[in-house]
Scaffold this motif. Structure first.
Motif, mmCIF file in Angstrom:
data_model
loop_
_atom_site.group_PDB
_atom_site.id
_atom_site.type_symbol
_atom_site.label_atom_id
_atom_site.label_comp_id
_atom_site.label_asym_id
_atom_site.label_seq_id
_atom_site.Cartn_x
_atom_site.Cartn_y
_atom_site.Cartn_z
ATOM 1 N N VAL A 137 0.849 -1.192 -0.020
ATOM 2 C CA VAL A 137 0.136 -0.043 0.089
ATOM 3 C C VAL A 137 1.044 1.238 0.182
ATOM 4 O O VAL A 137 0.287 2.044 -0.681
ATOM 5 N N TYR A 138 2.162 1.457 0.812
ATOM 6 C CA TYR A 138 2.985 2.396 0.738
ATOM 7 C C TYR A 138 4.210 1.755 -0.014
ATOM 8 O O TYR A 138 4.729 0.905 0.403
ATOM 9 N N LYS A 139 4.794 2.627 -0.862
ATOM 10 C CA LYS A 139 5.791 2.290 -1.658
ATOM 11 C C LYS A 139 7.289 2.843 -1.059
ATOM 12 O O LYS A 139 7.096 4.100 -0.467
ATOM 13 N N ALA A 140 8.238 2.022 -0.989
ATOM 14 C CA ALA A 140 9.595 2.515 -0.645
ATOM 15 C C ALA A 140 10.316 3.346 -1.746
ATOM 16 O O ALA A 140 10.605 2.580 -2.710
ATOM 17 N N PRO A 141 10.186 4.473 -1.828
ATOM 18 C CA PRO A 141 10.805 5.215 -2.842
ATOM 19 C C PRO A 141 12.393 5.314 -3.053
ATOM 20 O O PRO A 141 13.016 5.271 -2.095
ATOM 21 N N LEU A 142 12.744 5.178 -4.281
ATOM 22 C CA LEU A 142 14.090 5.597 -4.605
ATOM 23 C C LEU A 142 14.184 7.002 -4.316
ATOM 24 O O LEU A 142 13.353 7.712 -5.047
ATOM 25 N N HIS A 143 14.907 7.497 -3.693
ATOM 26 C CA HIS A 143 15.128 8.994 -3.260
ATOM 27 C C HIS A 143 16.542 9.455 -3.127
ATOM 28 O O HIS A 143 17.330 8.821 -2.772
ATOM 29 N N ARG A 144 16.755 10.682 -3.385
ATOM 30 C CA ARG A 144 17.909 11.510 -2.963
ATOM 31 C C ARG A 144 17.642 12.803 -2.329
ATOM 32 O O ARG A 144 16.624 13.236 -3.011
#
Length: 88
Positions: A30-37
């Motif tokens: 339901v909640y996604k772990a985003p690739l982030h910077r």
């Protein structure tokens, strides 16, 4: 999805919370772990308080909730606007 980075403008008096892999698994996607910077901004202060949690290597990690049938996860959108609709 499109292999590009999105600029998210800072919104006064708000928090940005990136959930990680464990919450993605526990929430059954339901909640996604985003690739982030994060990029430094010399003109504005930024406070960061990272917290990482990883269970024991042999832990049985599985969803805590059943199948989700709606694509509405209560999250935000990528419009770049600050939202104050009470969704978390």
């Amino acid at each position: 999805k499109e292999d590009k980075w999105y600029f998210i403008p800072p919104c006064e008096d708000t928090f940005v919370i990136n959930v990680g892999d464990m919450i993605q698994v526990w929430s059954n996607d339901v909640y996604k772990a985003p690739l982030h910077r994060v990029q430094a901004n010399a003109s504005h202060e930024r406070y960061s308080a990272p917290f990482f949690y990883n269970p024991a290597y042999m832990a049985d990690v599985k969803p805590l909730i059943g199948d989700h049938t709606s694509s509405d996860n209560g999250g935000g959108d990528d419009s770049g606007e600050c939202k104050t609709n009470g969704k978390a």
